[in-house]
Design a protein around this motif. Structure first.
Motif, PDB file in Angstrom:
ATOM      1  N   LEU A 136       0.789  -1.223   0.000  1.00  0.00           N
ATOM      2  CA  LEU A 136       0.000   0.000   0.000  1.00  0.00           C
ATOM      3  C   LEU A 136       0.826   1.281   0.000  1.00  0.00           C
ATOM      4  O   LEU A 136       0.268   2.372  -0.049  1.00  0.00           O
ATOM      5  CB  LEU A 136      -0.939   0.032   1.214  1.00  0.00           C
ATOM      6  CG  LEU A 136      -1.966  -1.093   1.318  1.00  0.00           C
ATOM      7  CD1 LEU A 136      -2.827  -0.910   2.556  1.00  0.00           C
ATOM      8  CD2 LEU A 136      -2.828  -1.160   0.066  1.00  0.00           C
ATOM      9  N   VAL A 137       2.136   1.148   0.045  1.00  0.00           N
ATOM     10  CA  VAL A 137       2.996   2.340   0.125  1.00  0.00           C
ATOM     11  C   VAL A 137       3.646   2.604  -1.219  1.00  0.00           C
ATOM     12  O   VAL A 137       4.368   1.751  -1.750  1.00  0.00           O
ATOM     13  CB  VAL A 137       4.068   2.170   1.222  1.00  0.00           C
ATOM     14  CG1 VAL A 137       5.045   3.345   1.205  1.00  0.00           C
ATOM     15  CG2 VAL A 137       3.404   2.063   2.591  1.00  0.00           C
ATOM     16  N   ARG A 138       3.400   3.787  -1.769  1.00  0.00           N
ATOM     17  CA  ARG A 138       3.960   4.152  -3.063  1.00  0.00           C
ATOM     18  C   ARG A 138       5.455   4.407  -2.958  1.00  0.00           C
ATOM     19  O   ARG A 138       6.251   3.852  -3.698  1.00  0.00           O
ATOM     20  CB  ARG A 138       3.272   5.412  -3.604  1.00  0.00           C
ATOM     21  CG  ARG A 138       1.773   5.265  -3.794  1.00  0.00           C
ATOM     22  CD  ARG A 138       1.156   6.574  -4.170  1.00  0.00           C
ATOM     23  NE  ARG A 138       1.610   7.026  -5.475  1.00  0.00           N
ATOM     24  CZ  ARG A 138       1.003   6.713  -6.615  1.00  0.00           C
ATOM     25  NH1 ARG A 138      -0.061   5.945  -6.593  1.00  0.00           N
ATOM     26  NH2 ARG A 138       1.464   7.161  -7.755  1.00  0.00           N
ATOM     27  N   ASP A 139       5.834   5.285  -2.065  1.00  0.00           N
ATOM     28  CA  ASP A 139       7.250   5.577  -1.833  1.00  0.00           C
ATOM     29  C   ASP A 139       7.365   6.251  -0.473  1.00  0.00           C
ATOM     30  O   ASP A 139       6.407   6.832   0.032  1.00  0.00           O
ATOM     31  CB  ASP A 139       7.825   6.483  -2.935  1.00  0.00           C
ATOM     32  CG  ASP A 139       7.133   7.828  -3.003  1.00  0.00           C
ATOM     33  OD1 ASP A 139       7.480   8.712  -2.190  1.00  0.00           O
ATOM     34  OD2 ASP A 139       6.238   8.011  -3.853  1.00  0.00           O
ATOM     35  N   LEU A 140       8.539   6.165   0.116  1.00  0.00           N
ATOM     36  CA  LEU A 140       8.771   6.725   1.442  1.00  0.00           C
ATOM     37  C   LEU A 140       9.179   8.192   1.312  1.00  0.00           C
ATOM     38  O   LEU A 140      10.320   8.568   1.548  1.00  0.00           O
ATOM     39  CB  LEU A 140       9.831   5.903   2.177  1.00  0.00           C
ATOM     40  CG  LEU A 140       9.412   4.466   2.493  1.00  0.00           C
ATOM     41  CD1 LEU A 140      10.561   3.696   3.130  1.00  0.00           C
ATOM     42  CD2 LEU A 140       8.187   4.436   3.396  1.00  0.00           C
ATOM     43  N   ARG A 141       8.222   8.997   0.944  1.00  0.00           N
ATOM     44  CA  ARG A 141       8.480  10.416   0.725  1.00  0.00           C
ATOM     45  C   ARG A 141       8.790  11.119   2.038  1.00  0.00           C
ATOM     46  O   ARG A 141       8.192  10.845   3.074  1.00  0.00           O
ATOM     47  CB  ARG A 141       7.261  11.072   0.076  1.00  0.00           C
ATOM     48  CG  ARG A 141       7.399  12.571  -0.130  1.00  0.00           C
ATOM     49  CD  ARG A 141       6.205  13.137  -0.857  1.00  0.00           C
ATOM     50  NE  ARG A 141       6.225  14.580  -0.864  1.00  0.00           N
ATOM     51  CZ  ARG A 141       5.280  15.334  -1.403  1.00  0.00           C
ATOM     52  NH1 ARG A 141       4.241  14.771  -2.007  1.00  0.00           N
ATOM     53  NH2 ARG A 141       5.357  16.656  -1.365  1.00  0.00           N
ATOM     54  N   VAL A 142       9.733  12.043   1.994  1.00  0.00           N
ATOM     55  CA  VAL A 142      10.121  12.822   3.166  1.00  0.00           C
ATOM     56  C   VAL A 142       9.391  14.165   3.142  1.00  0.00           C
ATOM     57  O   VAL A 142       9.500  14.918   2.178  1.00  0.00           O
ATOM     58  CB  VAL A 142      11.652  13.048   3.198  1.00  0.00           C
ATOM     59  CG1 VAL A 142      12.022  13.970   4.348  1.00  0.00           C
ATOM     60  CG2 VAL A 142      12.383  11.714   3.321  1.00  0.00           C
ATOM     61  N   PHE A 143       8.650  14.464   4.214  1.00  0.00           N
ATOM     62  CA  PHE A 143       7.924  15.727   4.320  1.00  0.00           C
ATOM     63  C   PHE A 143       8.629  16.700   5.258  1.00  0.00           C
ATOM     64  O   PHE A 143       8.627  17.905   5.025  1.00  0.00           O
ATOM     65  CB  PHE A 143       6.498  15.479   4.820  1.00  0.00           C
ATOM     66  CG  PHE A 143       5.649  14.696   3.861  1.00  0.00           C
ATOM     67  CD1 PHE A 143       4.955  15.326   2.847  1.00  0.00           C
ATOM     68  CD2 PHE A 143       5.554  13.317   3.968  1.00  0.00           C
ATOM     69  CE1 PHE A 143       4.178  14.613   1.956  1.00  0.00           C
ATOM     70  CE2 PHE A 143       4.771  12.589   3.086  1.00  0.00           C
ATOM     71  CZ  PHE A 143       4.084  13.242   2.068  1.00  0.00           C
ATOM     72  N   THR A 144       9.185  16.184   6.339  1.00  0.00           N
ATOM     73  CA  THR A 144       9.917  17.017   7.291  1.00  0.00           C
ATOM     74  C   THR A 144      11.156  16.236   7.734  1.00  0.00           C
ATOM     75  O   THR A 144      11.334  15.073   7.374  1.00  0.00           O
ATOM     76  CB  THR A 144       9.071  17.344   8.536  1.00  0.00           C
ATOM     77  OG1 THR A 144       8.994  16.180   9.379  1.00  0.00           O
ATOM     78  CG2 THR A 144       7.659  17.799   8.160  1.00  0.00           C
TER      79      THR A 144
END
Length: 251
Positions: A159-167
């Motif tokens: 279910l996870v597209r990519d481990l995007r970093v927000f902060t």
């Protein structure tokens, strides 16, 4: 002559291969996570070599994932996108429970469905707007509600597209996310501290069907990130109590 934008012409065998691939996908849905290649082959009466080729194709295209023990298969990220989430407003009695909790705390209180493989906000707090709903659905690993959902999956990568970093606080490695989800599974409390917005955090607990314990929804409190890191026991107890009240109303 075929241009780069034109679809490739279908050969005589390709429609049959497409049908077989769809049949494999349907069998995984019907049998549930962990179904093996041998079981799929027997159920569909396909040669095992054909079944393995189709499974490898579907895994490569992210419609299926291999489970960590390599003994079976489950639906992948792209398969979850084939079904549109059905957003049904919670019943009046459930909204009253959520409103009651809002009257007891100074934090934001949000209710979300956790079906169809994504987070769907159905009663966000109007006085404390949550993060963008599309963002919560697209990156479940960065929210407390999303982590409730991921902790239920045989493999969160489905279910996870990519481990995007927000902060700077965003969990961004597979090992760190796995550890976070293990904690959710162990104590039933999910949290994120400043991972979507540096100044905000969230804690959440699941709402489960009384009969079979199936996860149907999530109840979350959002507030200052520093307070989310160590929420007081009374606040967590209130959250769990209201989630229990919601269970027979939402199952």
């Amino acid at each position: 002559m075929t241009s780069p934008r034109d679809p490739l012409p279908l050969s005589g065998r390709q429609p049959r291969a497409v049908r077989s691939a769809l049949a494999v996908l349907e069998e995984v849905v019907a049998a549930g996570p962990g179904v093996t290649a041998k079981e799929i082959s027997a159920a569909l009466r396909l040669p095992q070599a054909t079944t393995y080729r189709l499974l490898n194709l579907l895994v490569g295209e992210e419609y299926l994932v291999r489970l960590p023990d390599l003994k079976g298969f489950a639906l992948g990220r792209r398969a979850a996108r084939l079904a549109l989430p059905v957003t049904v407003a919670p019943p009046t009695a459930a909204r009253a429970v959520v409103d009651h909790l809002r009257g007891l705390v100074r934090w934001g209180v949000h209710l979300a469905w956790l079906g169809a493989g994504q987070v769907t906000l159905v009663d966000p707090d109007p006085d404390h707007p949550p993060s963008d709903a599309a963002l919560l659905a697209r990156y479940p690993q960065a929210s407390a509600l999303g982590r409730l959902l991921l902790a239920e999956q045989p493999d969160w990568r489905a279910l996870v597209r990519d481990l995007r970093v927000f902060t700077e606080y965003t969990v961004s490695t597979p090992a760190a996310l796995t550890a976070a989800l293990d904690r959710v599974a162990a104590d039933g409390l999910a949290r994120q501290c400043g991972e979507l917005r540096a100044d905000r955090g969230c804690i959440a607990v699941g709402v489960r069907a009384p009969g079979d314990g199936r996860l149907v929804a999530g109840l979350a409190l959002s507030g200052p990130a520093q307070r989310v890191a160590e929420p007081n026991p009374e606040l967590v107890a209130l959250l769990r109590e209201h989630a229990d009240r919601l269970a027979p109303l939402l199952a």
